[in-house]
Write a protein that holds these residues in place. Structure first.
Motif, short mmCIF file in Angstrom:
data_model
loop_
_atom_site.label_atom_id
_atom_site.label_comp_id
_atom_site.label_asym_id
_atom_site.label_seq_id
_atom_site.Cartn_x
_atom_site.Cartn_y
_atom_site.Cartn_z
N LEU A 70 -21.00 10.99 28.55
CA LEU A 70 -21.96 10.15 29.29
C LEU A 70 -21.94 10.49 30.77
O LEU A 70 -20.87 10.53 31.40
N VAL A 93 -28.71 5.98 27.66
CA VAL A 93 -28.01 4.75 27.27
C VAL A 93 -28.29 3.71 28.35
O VAL A 93 -27.96 3.92 29.52
N THR A 94 -28.92 2.61 27.95
CA THR A 94 -29.22 1.57 28.94
C THR A 94 -28.44 0.29 28.68
O THR A 94 -28.42 -0.60 29.53
N ILE A 95 -27.82 0.20 27.50
CA ILE A 95 -27.08 -1.01 27.14
C ILE A 95 -25.66 -0.63 26.75
O ILE A 95 -25.45 0.32 25.98
N GLY A 96 -24.68 -1.33 27.32
CA GLY A 96 -23.28 -1.09 26.95
C GLY A 96 -22.57 -2.41 26.73
O GLY A 96 -22.64 -3.30 27.59
N GLY A 97 -21.93 -2.56 25.59
CA GLY A 97 -21.20 -3.79 25.31
C GLY A 97 -22.09 -5.02 25.41
O GLY A 97 -21.67 -6.07 25.87
N GLY A 98 -23.37 -4.87 25.02
CA GLY A 98 -24.26 -6.02 24.99
C GLY A 98 -24.94 -6.32 26.33
O GLY A 98 -25.80 -7.19 26.41
N LEU A 101 -26.99 -1.98 31.59
CA LEU A 101 -26.16 -1.27 32.58
C LEU A 101 -26.85 -1.24 33.94
O LEU A 101 -28.07 -1.07 34.02
N GLU B 89 -18.02 -2.91 20.12
CA GLU B 89 -18.84 -2.95 21.32
C GLU B 89 -19.57 -1.63 21.44
O GLU B 89 -18.95 -0.58 21.40
N LEU B 90 -20.87 -1.70 21.59
CA LEU B 90 -21.68 -0.50 21.40
C LEU B 90 -22.37 0.01 22.66
O LEU B 90 -22.72 -0.76 23.55
N ALA B 91 -22.55 1.32 22.71
CA ALA B 91 -23.42 1.95 23.71
C ALA B 91 -24.73 2.27 23.02
O ALA B 91 -24.74 2.88 21.95
N TRP B 142 -17.40 0.40 23.71
CA TRP B 142 -17.53 -0.16 25.04
C TRP B 142 -16.34 -1.07 25.38
O TRP B 142 -16.48 -2.28 25.45
#
Lengths: 481, 481
Positions: A70, A93-98, A101, B89-91, B142
């Motif tokens: 990344l 990737v615009t979302i991490g851990g819900g 970003l 936890e996801l990217a 994540w």
């Protein structure tokens, strides 16, 4: 394996290719558009490719490392600012851990930026140079038209990234690694590639000079099979890779990058394959020999399987990658077809009559039918014979591909010549002094590009076939994948 | 290398660990929070680990393949529906090629779903089973609190995924691969891990049974170093992996998954390291021996470097991974510290006096100071001596780690016992018949978890130290990373 016949290679090369990849279980389509699954048979080939290349990288002083997948979006933007024409299609990737970003992250399309960032941190003095690092990994590029192995959203490759104290060293490294690729392609993959320099239009954005190895496929189209880039100080300036030289002056480093990918598997398939399927070059083949036992009665079965197992162990002990196909549900004929589809270089046939005579039959994959059969090899001579035969087959495959290549490259002296040659599907070799615009015009008219200016040049200067100007470079034009 | 002393391991284990990783150039922080760069020295260790494991995987009938990095979001949701408690936890990739994706893609946190999807396609009949595939690759989770090697957003691992026709075979496979991990940890990494079964609370969501190898670190905390899961028919039902059995009945397959990651590098550092830095187990060490030449005058330099180069070549020819540190700017003392920090098992000191006597001095990394020095080894005996010494050091490291482990596991018969043991930083071994809630309560009170029910059990039944009930299982409680 489907029982249907493969499409003919000469009738429909493209469909032949797809079917071979799928039916030989080299790869499969993934549920995400444009992504592939590399199946065990394909991956084993890639492991053998990796091993052959990695030995060469280490022998030339390189070490491996792993840089992150990344990359901050700002890195790519910095690259764009500095490097005109750099605009890979990106997965973001615009979302991490819900959470959304603050700064989106790019799934690496290539790693110059993140590696440049780390090199700026690690390199302080000329004593830290050269840095000679390679990485084996996966990258993602949002391609629209995809083909298994040839162009997929995610693919596997190695990317070497080096930093040097002088321009000369960087150029030497760039050429050294192209040599490594050439040596690998010719001597391991039996691909008689043509090494050369890319035209300005075709070079990597950000590179001062790009070099390539170009291979001719069975349909006479060109496949760029590995590239090596002299990046000059472009990336060093974008990412601030500076060092104190011997006179205590701050200098920008000179960097290179070079890569070879799973695309080479496509090259191996398309250069060597035939209507029966794959033809694997022995040095890289997942299996170099397959033993097919033949029996009818239960007594025969016992004798034959015992002999086949013995032979397998002896072959394995002499470091031959051997498979024994002892499955019960299939006929020997079915197995012949199956292992021909898979491209195993040598088939060892072993039946009751052979065993009674203390011999086996060897069959070459590269020469089908009677011509490629060697009857009556004494069982205790089989390992030696197989070993030598693998060397013969490797050489024969290279020779055949070289002859095919040379028969399909023509010297061209006029535009009319060029049109004829391209219509016939060949490559054109010609003096060239045209501009980028001329090159583009020819591309639009004939769908061809300058594949490279081969290192092997004719004594010049000559006359450009297109502009009539004096020309110093011989160019190779071809349709390409 | 920084000239500052390392933090003391006993005073501040955590800071000691970070400094060792950074200064020995094993890894570095990446520009993205929680990501790491594995530097060449760390990656070479990982390559040696990969090679040792991969040989074992192949010897047990497995093949490697590559499945895609990007997984449709719907796959993860399907997994969630079927598998309670599954919520990594996801990217999330939401943009591709400049467009917002219709269905977001997940960067794989693990590959059960996508592999399950492919297996459903590939597996039709009992004849297609077992499928025994492993994958080497990177995954992203994540994580919020990260530590180099121990817990990072992206990490490297292998994940085995197998499918079987019966429950028994799946259980056998799960245990076989835990055995492979145990064998690797003990005999390659000199880590005397304890193999066992996870408690219900600690098992992988979606698994019927999870097994683990647990290693004791230098601060006596436990590190889960590899896991093997029997997934029963859970994933087969979620992804519809069905086959026709011998009676032509449609059955769901039984699947397993097992993984070991770059976390093991953290284990090697924390189990074996000391105040001087890393101590590498010889079988995995990037360099097994380093030659440090010593000279004062230019004449000495020439003689010494010639002898050192000779020795290097002889050692390399006997397959010892050897480095010669001939750099000019550093003193021998500086080099001793540097290579001790890097944990190279054997240092070979070579000065003019040694050469005059035809000998060299060997120094063991695992025993510092005079005690670990072997003076006057004849130069022509050095390769043999180094070879044997590497075996001795490997055995000594395992012995020391085993003694340390055993000295820090106590049998516990009451809660008061447990409190004392945990306060001292040890592991507690005890009869257990508590519920999940009991386990949770103990975790909340003492910060410990059941690491496993070791395979090596006492003859029972006993009495649960916590509930007073009759108990059939011995549990190991400890604080863990």
């Amino acid at each position: 394996m489907s029982e249907e016949k493969l499409p003919s290679r000469s009738d429909n090369f493209s469909e032949w290719y797809n079917q071979v990849v799928l039916r030989a279980e080299m790869a499969d389509y993934a549920p995400v558009r444009g992504c592939m699954v590399v199946r065990p048979y394909g991956w084993t080939l890639w492991e053998n490719i990796q091993s052959a290349l990695d030995q060469r990288f280490k022998a030339t002083g390189h070490v491996n490392a792993a840089f992150p997948l990344l990359i901050p979006k700002s890195f790519i933007e910095k690259e764009k600012e500095h490097i005109e024409g750099f605009s890979p299609e990106l997965a973001v990737v615009t979302i991490g851990g819900g959470e959304i970003l603050e700064e989106p992250l790019i799934v690496r399309p290539t790693s110059e930026t993140i590696i440049g960032h780390m090199y700026a941190k690690w390199i302080q003095s000329h004593r830290d140079l050269p840095v000679l690092i390679n990485q084996w990994g996966n990258v993602v590029r949002w391609e629209l038209r995809t083909r298994l192995f040839l162009r997929t959203l995610e693919f596997y490759w190695q990317e070497g990234h080096t930093a040097h104290a002088t321009a000369e060293e960087a150029e030497q490294e760039t050429l050294r690694m192209l040599d490594v690729y050439t040596d690998f392609a010719v001597n391991e993959a039996a691909l008689p590639v043509i090494p050369g320099r890319k035209s300005e239009k075709e070079r990597f954005a950000g590179a001062v000079r790009s070099y390539t190895i170009e291979a001719m496929m069975g349909d006479k189209r060109a496949l760029q099979s590995g590239t090596s880039h002299n990046l000059g100080q472009n990336f060093a300036k974008a990412f601030n890779i500076q060092f104190l030289d011997e006179n205590n002056q701050l200098q920008y480093a000179w960097t290179t990058s070079w890569g070879l990918s799973t695309r080479i598997i496509g090259a191996i398939i398309m250069a060597h394959g035939d209507d029966q399927g794959l033809v694997m070059p022995p040095r890289l083949a997942p299996f170099q020999a397959v033993i097919v036992p033949i029996w009818k009665t239960p007594e025969e079965k016992q004798t034959v399987l015992e002999a086949a197992n013995n032979l397998k162990q002896i072959l394995a002990a002499t470091n031959i990658r051997v498979q024994l196909d002892a499955s019960e549900q299939k006929t020997p004929g079915w197995k012949y077809n199956y292992w021909e589809l898979k491209g195993v270089p040598i088939r060892v046939e072993l039946g009751p009559r052979d065993i009674a005579q203390g011999t086996a039959v060897l069959a070459r994959r590269d020469i089908l039918g009677r011509e490629g059969k060697i009857n009556g090899t004494a069982l205790d001579q089989v390992p030696e014979r197989v070993k030598n035969l693998l060397i013969e087959i490797q050489a024969a495959m290279l020779k055949r591909a070289t002859e095919f290549r040379d028969a399909n490259i023509s010297n061209v002296k006029s535009y009319a010549d060029l049109e004829t040659i391209i219509e016939q599907g060949g490559w054109a070799r010609c003096w060239w002094a045209g501009t980028d615009e001329d090159e583009l015009k020819i591309k639009e008219q004939l769908g061809i590009t300058i594949r490279c200016f081969p290192f092997e040049q004719s004594t010049g200067p000559g006359v450009c076939f297109y502009t009539g100007k004096p020309a110093r470079d011989i160019a190779l034009f071809a349709k390409a994948y």
